[in-house]
Design an enzyme around this catalytic site. Sequence first.
Site, PDB file in Angstrom:
ATOM      1  CE1 TYR A  44      46.372 -44.927  42.671  1.00  0.00           C
ATOM      2  CE2 TYR A  44      43.781 -45.067  42.790  1.00  0.00           C
ATOM      3  CZ  TYR A  44      45.672 -44.728  43.657  1.00  0.00           C
ATOM      4  OH  TYR A  44      45.719 -42.873  43.397  1.00  0.00           O
TER       5      TYR A  44
ATOM      6  CB  SER B  41      44.709 -42.919  46.472  1.00  0.00           C
ATOM      7  OG  SER B  41      42.926 -42.163  47.051  1.00  0.00           O
TER       8      SER B  41
HETATM    9  N1  LIG Z   1      44.736 -37.417  41.020  1.00  0.00           N
HETATM   10  C1  LIG Z   1      43.539 -38.045  41.995  1.00  0.00           C
HETATM   11  O1  LIG Z   1      42.613 -37.620  41.876  1.00  0.00           O
HETATM   12  C2  LIG Z   1      44.504 -38.617  42.739  1.00  0.00           C
HETATM   13  C3  LIG Z   1      43.550 -38.894  44.360  1.00  0.00           C
HETATM   14  C4  LIG Z   1      44.259 -39.943  45.010  1.00  0.00           C
HETATM   15  C5  LIG Z   1      45.699 -40.074  45.274  1.00  0.00           C
HETATM   16  N2  LIG Z   1      46.042 -39.488  43.874  1.00  0.00           N
HETATM   17  C6  LIG Z   1      47.708 -40.193  44.214  1.00  0.00           C
HETATM   18  O2  LIG Z   1      48.716 -38.979  43.309  1.00  0.00           O
HETATM   19  C7  LIG Z   1      49.797 -39.103  43.097  1.00  0.00           C
HETATM   20  C8  LIG Z   1      49.948 -38.117  42.304  1.00  0.00           C
HETATM   21  O3  LIG Z   1      49.009 -37.768  40.951  1.00  0.00           O
HETATM   22  P1  LIG Z   1      48.765 -36.646  40.563  1.00  0.00           P
HETATM   23  O4  LIG Z   1      47.463 -36.649  40.422  1.00  0.00           O
HETATM   24  O5  LIG Z   1      49.796 -35.717  40.580  1.00  0.00           O
HETATM   25  O6  LIG Z   1      48.886 -37.593  38.731  1.00  0.00           O
HETATM   26  P2  LIG Z   1      49.535 -37.104  37.462  1.00  0.00           P
HETATM   27  O7  LIG Z   1      49.492 -35.618  37.265  1.00  0.00           O
HETATM   28  O8  LIG Z   1      49.775 -37.961  37.157  1.00  0.00           O
HETATM   29  O9  LIG Z   1      51.359 -37.100  37.498  1.00  0.00           O
HETATM   30  C9  LIG Z   1      51.745 -38.125  38.343  1.00  0.00           C
HETATM   31  C10 LIG Z   1      54.103 -38.026  38.165  1.00  0.00           C
HETATM   32  O10 LIG Z   1      54.091 -38.969  38.900  1.00  0.00           O
HETATM   33  C11 LIG Z   1      55.095 -38.849  37.971  1.00  0.00           C
HETATM   34  N3  LIG Z   1      54.773 -40.227  36.991  1.00  0.00           N
HETATM   35  C12 LIG Z   1      54.312 -41.052  36.744  1.00  0.00           C
HETATM   36  N4  LIG Z   1      54.903 -42.624  36.530  1.00  0.00           N
HETATM   37  C13 LIG Z   1      56.113 -42.246  36.444  1.00  0.00           C
HETATM   38  C14 LIG Z   1      57.071 -43.242  36.268  1.00  0.00           C
HETATM   39  N5  LIG Z   1      56.667 -44.310  36.197  1.00  0.00           N
HETATM   40  N6  LIG Z   1      58.622 -42.894  36.795  1.00  0.00           N
HETATM   41  C15 LIG Z   1      58.793 -41.762  37.616  1.00  0.00           C
HETATM   42  N7  LIG Z   1      57.500 -40.634  37.798  1.00  0.00           N
HETATM   43  C16 LIG Z   1      56.609 -41.104  37.166  1.00  0.00           C
HETATM   44  C17 LIG Z   1      55.054 -38.001  36.248  1.00  0.00           C
HETATM   45  O11 LIG Z   1      56.003 -37.661  35.751  1.00  0.00           O
HETATM   46  P3  LIG Z   1      56.502 -38.261  34.274  1.00  0.00           P
HETATM   47  O12 LIG Z   1      54.879 -38.841  32.979  1.00  0.00           O
HETATM   48  O13 LIG Z   1      57.324 -37.302  34.154  1.00  0.00           O
HETATM   49  O14 LIG Z   1      57.118 -39.399  34.539  1.00  0.00           O
HETATM   50  C18 LIG Z   1      53.961 -37.256  36.794  1.00  0.00           C
HETATM   51  O15 LIG Z   1      55.169 -35.905  37.715  1.00  0.00           O
HETATM   52  C19 LIG Z   1      49.568 -40.268  42.776  1.00  0.00           C
HETATM   53  O16 LIG Z   1      50.579 -41.612  44.043  1.00  0.00           O
HETATM   54  C20 LIG Z   1      48.270 -40.723  42.958  1.00  0.00           C
HETATM   55  O17 LIG Z   1      48.098 -41.661  43.087  1.00  0.00           O
HETATM   56  C21 LIG Z   1      45.901 -39.005  42.950  1.00  0.00           C
END
Ligand SMILES: NC(=O)c1ccc[n+]([C@@H]2O[C@H](COP(=O)([O-])OP(=O)(O)OC[C@H]3O[C@@H](n4cnc5c(N)ncnc54)[C@H](OP(=O)(O)O)[C@@H]3O)[C@@H](O)[C@H]2O)c1
Length: 270
Positions: free
Chosen positions: A155, A142
Amino acid sequence: MTSSSKGFALITGASAGIGAIYADRLAKRGFDLILVARNQTRLTALAERLTQETGRSIETVAADLSDKAALATIETLLREDPRITMLVNNAGVGSVASVLDGDIDSMESMINLNITALTRLTYAVAPAFVARGSGTIINISSVVGIAVELLNGVYSASKSYVLSFGHALQRDLAGKGVRVQTVLPAATATEFWDVAGYAKQKEAASTMTADDLVDAALVGLDQGELVTIPTLQDGDDWTKWEADRRALAPRFANATAASRYTSKNVATAR
Ligand SMILES: NC(=O)c1ccc[n+]([C@@H]2O[C@H](COP(=O)([O-])OP(=O)(O)OC[C@H]3O[C@@H](n4cnc5c(N)ncnc54)[C@H](OP(=O)(O)O)[C@@H]3O)[C@@H](O)[C@H]2O)c1
């Protein structure tokens, strides 16, 4: 007709958000998929849609990656399944809570997912990729791994870890045929923000869609980038920062402390 396979990409956190878009794009690029997350219903729905649209072979594994036993099953898969050619370490959770507001148990489970799971999965697959002389590891960090004051400290630190770990992987694996890319998204409109406790970030004008984020990240991969920051408009900003960081390394190696730390200067400071 389905084109020949590029092997299986194992994507963690594939049930929603950025991971689900990786699944879509990689299937359309000719990868078969192993989708991992906790929510089996969502994984199945995505797998069915993508199989219908692309004809690719798509498997799902419901696993809570913050649970050691569940994590171990995915590690075994990565170690033993020779069809796997790519790992996308995407699963992660965030928070906006300050140190004073945060619950330590949820911080620990964030560390388990964002750091421990990502590290263990990488350690599981790296020797297999090296043995085969090929493979790709994509780790989702991130921008707060650099702009560390923006969100919750645990985080941000977990994402700094992913960035640092990516540099080390690059050093250790690049000469052995393994590609490593670290992706640094800025704010992206996903459920991440609902979980993190700041849902309205999804509506902000500066927030990117997950589609645009993944499309840009894959262009970065195609271009052989080690670190991809889709929202950073001037790539030279990163090149300069990275060059300055690397230039510091040889300057640390001294047996003597810098003159500002001599006792004479301490006395002056008092
Ligand atoms: N969105 C942003 O602004 C942003 C910015 C920078 C970086 N990121 C990074 O991008 C990545 C993806 O995030 P996203 O934005 O796509 O968020 P998201 O829509 O909340 O998706 C997160 C995913 O991780 C899974 N997950 C959560 N806890 C888990 C666990 N304990 N075991 C297995 N799977 C788990 C969730 O599925 P289940 O609930 O089905 O397990 C979901 O598929 C993350 O690493 C996040 O830190 C996001």
